[in-house]
Design an enzyme around this catalytic site. Structure first.
Site, PDB file in Angstrom:
ATOM      1  N   PRO A 121       4.345  -7.137  10.204  1.00  0.00           N
ATOM      2  CG  PRO A 121       5.117  -5.417  11.575  1.00  0.00           C
ATOM      3  CD  PRO A 121       3.955  -6.359  11.375  1.00  0.00           C
ATOM      4  CB  CYS A 122       7.860 -10.817   8.541  1.00  0.00           C
ATOM      5  SG  CYS A 122       7.232 -10.714   6.863  1.00  0.00           S
ATOM      6  CG  HIS A 123       8.881  -5.037   6.589  1.00  0.00           C
ATOM      7  ND1 HIS A 123       7.527  -5.290   6.707  1.00  0.00           N
ATOM      8  CD2 HIS A 123       9.073  -3.751   6.964  1.00  0.00           C
ATOM      9  CE1 HIS A 123       6.920  -4.186   7.117  1.00  0.00           C
ATOM     10  NE2 HIS A 123       7.834  -3.242   7.289  1.00  0.00           N
TER      11      HIS A 123
END
Length: 159
Positions: A121-123
């Site tokens: 989850p880079c978001h």
């Protein structure tokens, strides 16, 4: 490696599987992708992604193999998976956690090269002061993902 493309609230989303794990995801369709997952891992990945986008899944269980990356990038990607659902960290906070407080820009570059967005989850990594900056899938998608998680996480926190 086989690609499966699925519809999602953030548009078409493609998942690559091979050797018993997810090895890539992409925003948008990928050439030669099928719409029906082939193989158990692909079926599991698509089912989990559908549940995630529906607000019914907060932790992915599908096996993942993150290909490539430098030692630093791999450390950033591992740290991403430690950010709890519905929460965020800044690029600087991730850099500090990795023992290099001056590496916020390098963390941002590693985020941009994340080969498995959403599942890794880079978001959940944001700019200083809560600014929403940079996202390989575009800021509208990042906002949608963060809103989706917040809408699920808040009631869980208060229940």
């Amino acid at each position: 490696m086989r690609w499966t493309v699925m519809d999602s609230p953030i548009g078409a989303f493609s998942v690559a599987t091979g050797a018993g794990s997810v090895c890539g995801t992409r925003f948008g369709p990928v050439e030669n992708a099928t719409t029906e997952p082939t193989g158990e891992v692909a079926r599991q990945a698509v089912a989990e992604l559908r549940a995630y986008f529906a607000g019914e899944l907060t932790d992915f269980g599908v096996p993942v193999t993150v290909p490539g990356g430098s030692e630093f990038e791999r450390a950033v990607w591992r740290e991403m998976t430690r950010i709890p659902y519905g929460e965020t960290l800044t690029y600087g906070e991730v850099a500090r956690r990795l023992g290099d407080p001056g590496a916020a820009r390098a963390v941002g570059a590693a985020c941009n090269r994340n080969p498995i967005p959403v599942i890794v989850p880079c978001h959940r990594i944001i700019g200083a002061g809560g600014k929403l900056v940079g996202f390989g899938g575009g800021l509208p998608r990042k906002i949608k993902l963060l809103e989706l998680e917040a809408a699920v996480a808040l009631p869980l926190t208060w229940s």
